[in-house]
Design a protein around this motif. Structure first.
Motif, PDB file in Angstrom:
ATOM      1  N   ILE B 293       0.818  -1.209   0.000  1.00 14.14           N
ATOM      2  CA  ILE B 293       0.000   0.000   0.000  1.00 14.14           C
ATOM      3  C   ILE B 293       0.856   1.265   0.000  1.00 14.14           C
ATOM      4  O   ILE B 293       1.834   1.382   0.732  1.00 14.14           O
ATOM      5  CB  ILE B 293      -0.959   0.014   1.206  1.00 14.14           C
ATOM      6  N   HIS B 295       0.765   5.562   0.175  1.00 14.66           N
ATOM      7  CA  HIS B 295      -0.032   6.722   0.589  1.00 14.66           C
ATOM      8  C   HIS B 295      -0.147   7.686  -0.579  1.00 14.66           C
ATOM      9  O   HIS B 295       0.852   8.280  -0.997  1.00 14.66           O
ATOM     10  CB  HIS B 295       0.627   7.435   1.776  1.00 14.66           C
ATOM     11  N   CYS B 296      -1.383   7.866  -1.073  1.00 19.41           N
ATOM     12  CA  CYS B 296      -1.579   8.700  -2.266  1.00 19.41           C
ATOM     13  C   CYS B 296      -1.280  10.174  -2.010  1.00 19.41           C
ATOM     14  O   CYS B 296      -1.251  10.965  -2.948  1.00 19.41           O
ATOM     15  CB  CYS B 296      -3.014   8.583  -2.756  1.00 19.41           C
ATOM     16  N   ARG B 307       2.659   5.672  -9.168  1.00 22.28           N
ATOM     17  CA  ARG B 307       1.827   4.574  -8.644  1.00 22.28           C
ATOM     18  C   ARG B 307       1.560   3.546  -9.746  1.00 22.28           C
ATOM     19  O   ARG B 307       1.656   2.341  -9.524  1.00 22.28           O
ATOM     20  CB  ARG B 307       0.503   5.127  -8.092  1.00 22.28           C
ATOM     21  N   TYR B 440     -11.384   2.603   1.840  1.00 24.65           N
ATOM     22  CA  TYR B 440     -11.137   3.391   0.624  1.00 24.65           C
ATOM     23  C   TYR B 440     -11.950   4.663   0.542  1.00 24.65           C
ATOM     24  O   TYR B 440     -11.710   5.513  -0.304  1.00 24.65           O
ATOM     25  CB  TYR B 440     -11.339   2.502  -0.622  1.00 24.65           C
ATOM     26  N   ASP B 448      -5.854   3.193   4.563  1.00 26.57           N
ATOM     27  CA  ASP B 448      -4.403   3.011   4.678  1.00 26.57           C
ATOM     28  C   ASP B 448      -3.663   3.366   3.396  1.00 26.57           C
ATOM     29  O   ASP B 448      -2.439   3.237   3.335  1.00 26.57           O
ATOM     30  CB  ASP B 448      -4.052   1.595   5.171  1.00 26.57           C
ATOM     31  N   THR B 449      -4.391   3.774   2.341  1.00 26.44           N
ATOM     32  CA  THR B 449      -3.703   4.267   1.148  1.00 26.44           C
ATOM     33  C   THR B 449      -3.897   5.772   0.995  1.00 26.44           C
ATOM     34  O   THR B 449      -3.489   6.346  -0.006  1.00 26.44           O
ATOM     35  CB  THR B 449      -4.226   3.566  -0.124  1.00 26.44           C
ATOM     36  N   GLY B 488      -3.941   3.812  -4.321  1.00 30.25           N
ATOM     37  CA  GLY B 488      -2.605   3.509  -3.825  1.00 30.25           C
ATOM     38  C   GLY B 488      -2.428   2.043  -3.496  1.00 30.25           C
ATOM     39  O   GLY B 488      -1.447   1.653  -2.859  1.00 30.25           O
ATOM     40  N   LEU B 489      -3.389   1.232  -3.916  1.00 30.22           N
ATOM     41  CA  LEU B 489      -3.356  -0.184  -3.578  1.00 30.22           C
ATOM     42  C   LEU B 489      -2.711  -1.002  -4.693  1.00 30.22           C
ATOM     43  O   LEU B 489      -3.138  -0.936  -5.839  1.00 30.22           O
ATOM     44  CB  LEU B 489      -4.789  -0.682  -3.354  1.00 30.22           C
TER      45      LEU B 489
END
Lengths: 318, 528
Positions: B293, B295-296, B307, B440, B448-449, B488-489
């Protein structure tokens, strides 16, 4: 006052100071570890809100010093407190785990100690010949192999291949002594193999050391059989170092067997402690730590006492 | 010959002769072992469940710190304990439908804001009390409470008010949610007398079995709840869980016949275990997935091209083969797979494409400094090896990854959801909405992203209130495309649940919502 009693009193007082110091170290150690009990319990599922709720419920929002002295106050009144994670009474749970640990250690010791000393005597008797080499070689090999591997090998052959003994050593109240002994057969076997080498080699070395003395020659010259010389004249004079090593190994059987507990799923104190360290459950870690430290201190004291009693020069100091 | 075969078959099913003896006789009569085996299996199934006996499960994922409080359950053994002793309002079937348990029906207002659960009559708790709508209400209130530490707190947050209305419990939401009944199948939401307000860890539930022995981290013993309402479940007199966290010890216990079922068989031993006589390896594709993952909102991952470059630079097929040993399926950079209801099958599978990876990497204008990927053994089994595979394929596209191995202790508090790029895993959720809302939605606690897309958020909220299934499926398809390209996944694989099961256990069904038949093996299987 007899010097021996004075010694014991002094050592016990020192031991209590040591225990206090150990408890401070353990507490500080668990505080330093990353994360706390709340984040350990909630794991990946933690949110800020649930973390704060749990910390408040467990009283973790107060300073560490306050928590330490509260704990100490409880212990001095005989109250080990309750576990932070599942809120059970520590003393009750610990008593069951401790009796399991002592049960396993007892049976391992009952087999390992006499066997190690006997093998040591035999090795000295046939020093440099094949029995000596065989005993030294196999015991060296068994201490050189890591315990978990010994455990897996034993489980593979005795439990999986030939299905002679159970690989899971679960203990519970409904079992009679025979069932329990059957259940712990494999862990006892592995523990005996682990501690045997150390004690046997120390016995052998210590006796060989006194074999050079003049009185051994006298004993031989008066016609005693070689084994009688070793057992009656050499061993008593070599007892002090042997007892020290025996005690270290006994302490190890109580406090150091977590790997064997994991491999054979034995519900002893080691696994209990590791689970609670992982969850930062300080009161339980403290209680286990205190018991382990007390075992070490107690057995060391016992070792010193036996060496003094076994040695007339120390027994009657000028 | 046929008569003789039927005779020995009947004897075997009735337990008068062993399976091995049957196979021997059948072989003598000219049947191949495979034919004889399948004949026996279907005969046993047709004979129906056998009552009695004790099922022993060897389970990894239990600690001596476990509590009986349903709110605090997080690992595998507490999950199984709750599934065995508790009853939720509804459950999810293997095919993704609702299975009514403590609720016998559910109705909603047309705006999908108020849901009425009709509480089943005649359900008895283990302490002899009858389950009432008040117990249901108080249970739900305990988990929804502001000061709750419940693992289900997150899914209860959308609830505005709850009340008892005759035989019904009415739940009113702040915003519409067509999936609300599914949320009630969360395993934390076990009915307790008085909602467990007074003593949440007393272990009194309304489920199929009741707790007899509770030694956390060691063993748990249950016996059949004599007055359980559903007579089609619960064939054993008693069930025992033995906590065996060491995977090798668990396999040894299974092979030596001390346990009937072992959970969490490691992919690397599964094929070898399958060759052991008397043991079957059951695997079912689940909803759990292993992820990397980003972080965007944190440099350099705030760049969409970077990404994408990383997404193209991972060889998903290789991961499934080497990390899961084939016990899994490739992921597609969304947390959803075909196991979910309303999954959009038309979504294109992201391929391993070094050219595209290099192209996007160049387009991102990254300065070439190493990109730190944090990993740990606790992130998922094989996470360290998976990171190394990722590093190698990325290097082929000219992307420098630097692996930082983190200690397992504190990984979930200090690395996951804190560091910008790390390995992690997700378990499944009953429905797509819950998975997306959990991690999400831009405002989710567990985002978490750090994914934030206004279009995605509004689609998610609109889909919740949409009772027309075709339209909802379309919305979920749109969301999947947004997340796949912009999120971000990086999801390389969905892992199978793999369990080792003794031949004696009959009635096994594939159910991949959670491990070991979604925790229902003690209720639905029996011993031959």
């Amino acid at each position: 006052m007899h010097p021996l009693i004075r010694l014991v009193a002094r050592r016990i007082a020192l031991g209590i100071l040591l225990l206090l110091a150990a408890s401070v170290l353990i507490f500080a150690g668990t505080e330093v570890l990353p994360g706390d009990v709340a984040s350990a319990i909630l794991g990946q599922g933690a949110t800020e809100k649930t973390l704060a709720n749990l910390r408040e419920a467990l009283g973790l929002d107060r300073p560490a010093v306050v928590r330490y002295f509260e704990w100490l106050g409880g212990v001095l009144q005989g109250d080990l407190g309750t576990s932070l994670t599942n809120r059970r009474d520590i003393a009750t749970t610990l008593a069951g785990r401790m009796s399991n640990t002592l049960f396993l250690a007892f049976w391992a010791a009952v087999i390992a100690v006499p066997l190690a000393i006997l093998l040591g005597l035999v090795a000295v008797r046939y020093q440099g010949r094949w029995p000596d080499k065989l005993i030294s070689g196999t015991t060296l090999a068994s201490i050189s192999v890591p315990e978990f591997l010994l455990g897996y090998i034993a489980a593979f052959f005795l439990a999986v291949q030939f299905k002679l003994l159970p690989s899971v050593a679960t203990m519970h109240g409904g079992m009679d002594l025979g069932d329990k002994l059957m259940a712990i057969a494999l862990p006892v076997l592995v523990l005996v193999l682990t501690v045997l080498g150390h004690m046997m080699r120390m016995t052998r070395a210590a006796i060989l050391n006194v074999m050079q003395s003049a009185y051994i020659e006298t004993a031989e010259l008066k016609g005693l059989s070689p084994f009688a010389v070793i057992a009656r004249h050499a061993l008593p004079n070599a007892i002090a170092p042997v007892v020290n090593v025996v005690m270290i190994n006994l302490a190890y059987l109580v406090v150091g067997v977590v790997v064997v507990e994991v491999v054979f799923v034995y519900p002893g104190m080691g696994q209990y402690l590791v689970d609670h360290v992982a969850k930062r459950d300080v009161p339980v870690v403290q209680a286990c730590g205190l018991i382990f430290a007390a075992v070490y201190i107690g057995l060391n004291l016992l070792a010193d006492l036996i060496s003094i009693i076994a040695n007339p020069r120390l027994r009657h100091p000028k | 010959m046929k008569d003789e075969l039927n005779y020995i078959l009947a004897r075997t099913v009735a337990g008068k002769q062993s399976r091995r003896a049957f196979l021997g006789r059948a072989g003598a009569l000219g049947l191949s072992a495979a034919m004889a085996n399948s004949m026996l299996a279907s005969a046993v199934q047709a004979a129906g469940p056998v009552k009695g006996g004790t099922l022993i499960m060897g389970l990894g994922g239990g600690e001596s710190t476990n509590s009986l409080d349903p709110a605090l359950a997080a690992s595998q053994v507490p999950f199984h304990l709750l599934r065995t002793t508790g009853e939720t309002l509804v459950d999810t079937t293997a095919s993704g439908e609702l299975d009514f348990r403590a609720a016998e029906a559910v109705e909603s207002t047309p705006d999908a804001k108020t849901w009425m659960f009709k509480i089943r009559k005649g359900i008895e708790f283990h302490n002899g009390k009858t389950l009432t709508p008040d117990d249901v209400l108080m249970t739900l209130q305990r988990h929804a409470d502001q000061n709750s530490q419940s693992g289900a707190y997150g899914i209860m947050q959308g609830i505005e008010s709850m009340k008892v209305d005759g035989d019904y419990v009415a739940v009113t939401l702040a915003t519409a949610n067509a999936d609300l009944p599914y949320l009630m199948s969360d395993y934390h939401l076990q009915m307790q007398p008085g909602g467990g307000m007074e003593n949440p860890a007393d272990g009194i539930g309304a489920g199929c079995y009741k707790v007899v022995v509770d030694e956390p981290g060691v063993r748990h013993v249950f016996e059949k709840h004599a007055n359980y309402w559903d007579s089609s479940r619960g064939h054993y007199d008693s069930v025992e869980f033995v906590v065996i966290n060491d995977p090798t010890a668990r396999m040894a216990a299974l092979q030596s016949g001390q346990i009937h079922i072992a959970n969490r068989v490691e992919p690397k031993v599964a094929q070898m275990l399958a060759t052991v006589p008397g043991i079957q390896v059951k695997n079912v594709s689940g909803r759990g997935h292993y992820v990397f993952i980003m972080h965007c909102n944190t440099a350099p991952f705030d760049n969409k091209d970077l990404r994408l470059a990383l997404k193209y630079a991972i060889d998903r097929q290789e991961m499934v083969e080497k990390i899961l040993q084939g016990y899994g399926s490739v992921g597609n950079d969304i947390p959803i797979n075909a196991a979910y209801p309303l999954f959009d099958e038309t979504l294109e599978q992201r391929a391993f494409d070094l050219e595209k990876a290099a192209f996007h990497y160049k387009a991102s204008g990254h300065d070439g400094s190493p990109i730190v990927l944090r990993t740990s053994e606790v992130a998922f089994p094989g996470a360290v090896d998976a990171a190394a595979l990722f590093q190698q394929t990325a290097a082929k596209a000219g992307i420098p990854l630097e692996i930082k191995r983190e200690p397992g202790d504190g990984y979930w508090s200090d690395v996951w959801n804190a560091q910008p790029f790390c390995a992690s895993y997700w378990g499944g959720r009953p429905v797509q909405d819950q998975m997306y809302s959990t991690a999400y939605l831009s405002t989710a606690d567990w985002n978490d992203t750090r994914f934030s897309s206004a279009e995605f958020d509004s689609l998610l909220l609109a889909a919740r209130g949409e009772l027309d299934l075709a339209k909802r499926k379309g919305m979920y398809g749109q969301m999947a495309r947004i997340l796949q390209d912009e999120g971000g996944l990086i999801c390389p694989m969905f892992n199978d649940w793999i369990e080792g099961v003794s031949d004696k256990v009959q009635g096994w069904v594939a159910d991949g919502v959670q491990e070991v038949m979604n925790g229902l093996a003690p209720q639905k299987t029996w011993l031959a």
